[in-house]
Structures are given as C-alpha cells and as structure tokens.
Design a protein around this motif. Structure first.
Motif, PDB file in Angstrom:
ATOM      1  N   ARG A   1       8.123  13.778  11.781  1.00  0.00           N
ATOM      2  CA  ARG A   1       9.548  13.990  11.532  1.00  0.00           C
ATOM      3  C   ARG A   1       9.746  14.626  10.157  1.00  0.00           C
TER       4      ARG A   1
ATOM      5  N   ARG B   1      12.728  16.716   7.351  1.00  0.00           N
ATOM      6  CA  ARG B   1      14.116  16.693   6.931  1.00  0.00           C
ATOM      7  C   ARG B   1      14.833  17.977   7.346  1.00  0.00           C
ATOM      8  N   ALA B   2      16.158  17.927   7.267  1.00  0.00           N
ATOM      9  CA  ALA B   2      16.981  19.068   7.658  1.00  0.00           C
ATOM     10  C   ALA B   2      16.656  20.308   6.827  1.00  0.00           C
TER      11      ALA B   2
ATOM     12  N   GLU C   1      13.909  21.203   5.549  1.00  0.00           N
ATOM     13  CA  GLU C   1      12.647  21.817   5.955  1.00  0.00           C
ATOM     14  C   GLU C   1      12.818  22.671   7.203  1.00  0.00           C
ATOM     15  N   TYR C   2      13.632  22.218   8.134  1.00  0.00           N
ATOM     16  CA  TYR C   2      13.904  23.040   9.321  1.00  0.00           C
ATOM     17  C   TYR C   2      14.645  24.318   8.936  1.00  0.00           C
TER      18      TYR C   2
ATOM     19  N   ALA D   1      19.074   9.566   1.404  1.00  0.00           N
ATOM     20  CA  ALA D   1      18.861  10.838   2.095  1.00  0.00           C
ATOM     21  C   ALA D   1      19.178  12.045   1.218  1.00  0.00           C
TER      22      ALA D   1
ATOM     23  N   ASP E   1      21.934  13.613   1.293  1.00  0.00           N
ATOM     24  CA  ASP E   1      22.909  14.439   1.996  1.00  0.00           C
ATOM     25  C   ASP E   1      24.216  13.667   2.130  1.00  0.00           C
TER      26      ASP E   1
ATOM     27  N   ASP F   1      19.853  15.203  10.547  1.00  0.00           N
ATOM     28  CA  ASP F   1      18.840  14.587   9.704  1.00  0.00           C
ATOM     29  C   ASP F   1      18.726  13.108  10.038  1.00  0.00           C
TER      30      ASP F   1
ATOM     31  N   ALA G   1      17.094  10.909   8.634  1.00  0.00           N
ATOM     32  CA  ALA G   1      17.008  10.061   7.450  1.00  0.00           C
ATOM     33  C   ALA G   1      18.356   9.465   7.070  1.00  0.00           C
TER      34      ALA G   1
ATOM     35  N   GLY H   1      20.339   9.562  11.959  1.00  0.00           N
ATOM     36  CA  GLY H   1      20.951  10.746  12.543  1.00  0.00           C
ATOM     37  C   GLY H   1      22.126  10.418  13.446  1.00  0.00           C
TER      38      GLY H   1
END
Length: 287
Positions: A55, A57-58, A60-61, A100, A102, A124, A126, A130
C-alpha cells in the motif's frame, strides 16, 4: 630487573564501525522477504521477491501517473466537520490529519499524463482507512464537474474501507452524488477510468469505483462490498479460493484488466488515447 617496560595500549580498530539505520530495511508483508528500503522504493513499493503490491500514499500514485512539474492540487479549502455530533469524531479527525498529513481521505489534482491533461482523484487509506465522508464525495464531485467544464478525462484511484460511519447517512449520500456526476460524463462521452487498489470495499466499491468506462485494478487487490465472513454467514456456504481478489473479479467479468503498478501510466495513457480518438503519434489538443 628490566631496563624498560613496554606500555600496553588498547588496540584501536582499523576501520570505523558502520552503523546501519534502523529504517534502512523493510519486510514484505506477504512473503516476509527483507530488503533495503531503497530497493522497495525504486520498485514502486512492489516486493522484488513475490511481486506483492504494498500500500502506498496518494502522493506516490500522483508521482507515478502524472508528468513532473504539471501537478496542481485543487479543492484544498474543504474540511470535514462533525454534523451529527458523533462522540470523539473531531479528535479522530485531528489525529488523522496529523498522522496522514492530508486534509481528508482523498487528494484531487489536475495535471498531464504523457502530455494529456487529466483530472485525478486519489484516495488515501492512511486517513481513517480511506473512509468516504462528505468531503470525499464533494471533492470528487467537484473534480468531475471540472472534467465536464474543460472536457478533460477523469481518473479516480480508490483505496477505501467504505463509507465513514461517523457521518451516517450523509456519507452514504456521496455514493449517489458522485455517481450522478459520472453519468453526466458518460452522456458527454468524456472518459472516466477507475483504478482499484488494496483494499476497495463498502460504499466506494458499490458506487464510483466500479462505474468506470474502464475498471482497472492492481494485482492482488481486495475488492468487494461486504467482508468474506459476513457473506459466508449470510449465504451459509464456503467461499471459493481467491474470492474478492482482483484476479477473481477479472475472471468473472467485473474488471477489465489487472495492471502491474509499473505498467499503470502506460496503460492509462493508451486507454486515454483510444477513448479520445488520439493515435499514439498524435499530440493532444485541448478541446
């Protein structure tokens, strides 16, 4: 009597002892393979031994999909409140924001993918697993509205345990709200690609996560509505092996493709060109 005495000094090591940081090594959650953290990072956090997709994090995507220097985050001024007065919900929100980093369980951005402008929403896990609350639904609905206005393709990457229980029926309403915007995209033939990661469950899987013009998933991702134990107790039967995995759903026609993380950008780019009628050798022209 000796004329002199040799003075004994402690021997000094010829080399300095190398101290290895405690976080230099990481262990695969699936097969137990231990390797350098840097090697995992270079491999997009996919285990080099068993190919297990860990898994991520956002952010990274976003880095994997979008071109460098083109990312612009949008809808950053929306934050969760406590409309139902749920016990300890404000404290949990504060803790999730601190951990997180965020503001909520989804990050919405605009940018380009292989020079094609797109709108991208990334959930995300985390941030409170989500979970889909009012903010998640509102941000995704506004992102879809941006796609309607600018005629840019929409991509949503899902990773969620389902609706956020602390917001009750308000969180369930987000399923219909986002789905309504997606139906307008479909009417105007604006592409929407859904990418399902581990896990995608509950109200998210029952709404926008499975409504893409193309539904993709990462290898081994858990995708489903209710948990296997609940389903087994309901139907009173043993579940087949691999039930609710991406490969199982692909075999039974619920997904269009299972895509390795390193192939994600290339695959989405090909789909975008195909859906918009742009051949590979043709550059993108904004409508």
């Amino acid at each position: 009597m000796a004329w002199f005495r040799k003075e004994k000094k402690p021997r000094q090591p010829r080399r300095e002892r190398l101290e290895i940081p405690a976080d230099a090594w990481e262990k695969c959650e699936a097969c137990g393979h231990t390797d350098l953290r840097e090697k995992f990072v270079r491999n997009l956090n996919v285990c080099p031994a068993c190919d297990y997709h860990r898994r991520i994090r956002a952010g990274e995507y976003i880095g994997i999909l979008l071109d460098d220097g083109t990312v612009e985050e949008v809808e950053t001024d929306i934050h969760s409140t406590d409309p139902l007065g749920f016990p300890e919900y404000p404290q949990r929100l504060k803790k999730a924001t601190t951990n997180a980093g965020d503001s909520d369980a989804v990050v919405t951005v605009t940018g380009t993918l292989n020079e094609m402008p797109i709108n991208l929403g990334v959930m995300d896990f985390a941030f409170m697993g989500g979970s889909m609350g009012s903010v998640v639904g509102e941000k995704l609905a506004r992102l879809g509205q941006r796609s309607l206005e600018r005629k840019f393709p929409l991509v949503i990457i899902s990773a969620s345990g389902g609706a956020r229980m602390q917001e009750g029926v308000l969180s369930l309403m987000q399923m219909a709200k986002v789905s309504a915007v997606l139906s307008m995209l479909a009417e105007r033939r604006i592409p929407y690609i859904s990418i399902l990661t581990n896990p995608t469950t509950g109200g998210v899987s029952a709404s926008y996560a499975m409504l893409g013009d193309a539904n993709l998933a990462e290898p081994g991702a858990v995708v489903g509505f209710a948990g296997p134990r609940v389903i087994k107790q309901t139907i009173g039967q043993d579940l087949p092996e691999g039930f609710q995995t991406a490969e199982f759903l692909l075999e039974h026609g619920m997904l269009d493709s299972v895509v390795h993380r390193r192939e994600l950008k290339r695959t989405v780019g090909q789909l975008m060109r195909h859906m918009t009628g742009k051949p590979a050798a043709t550059g993108w022209e904004s409508p």
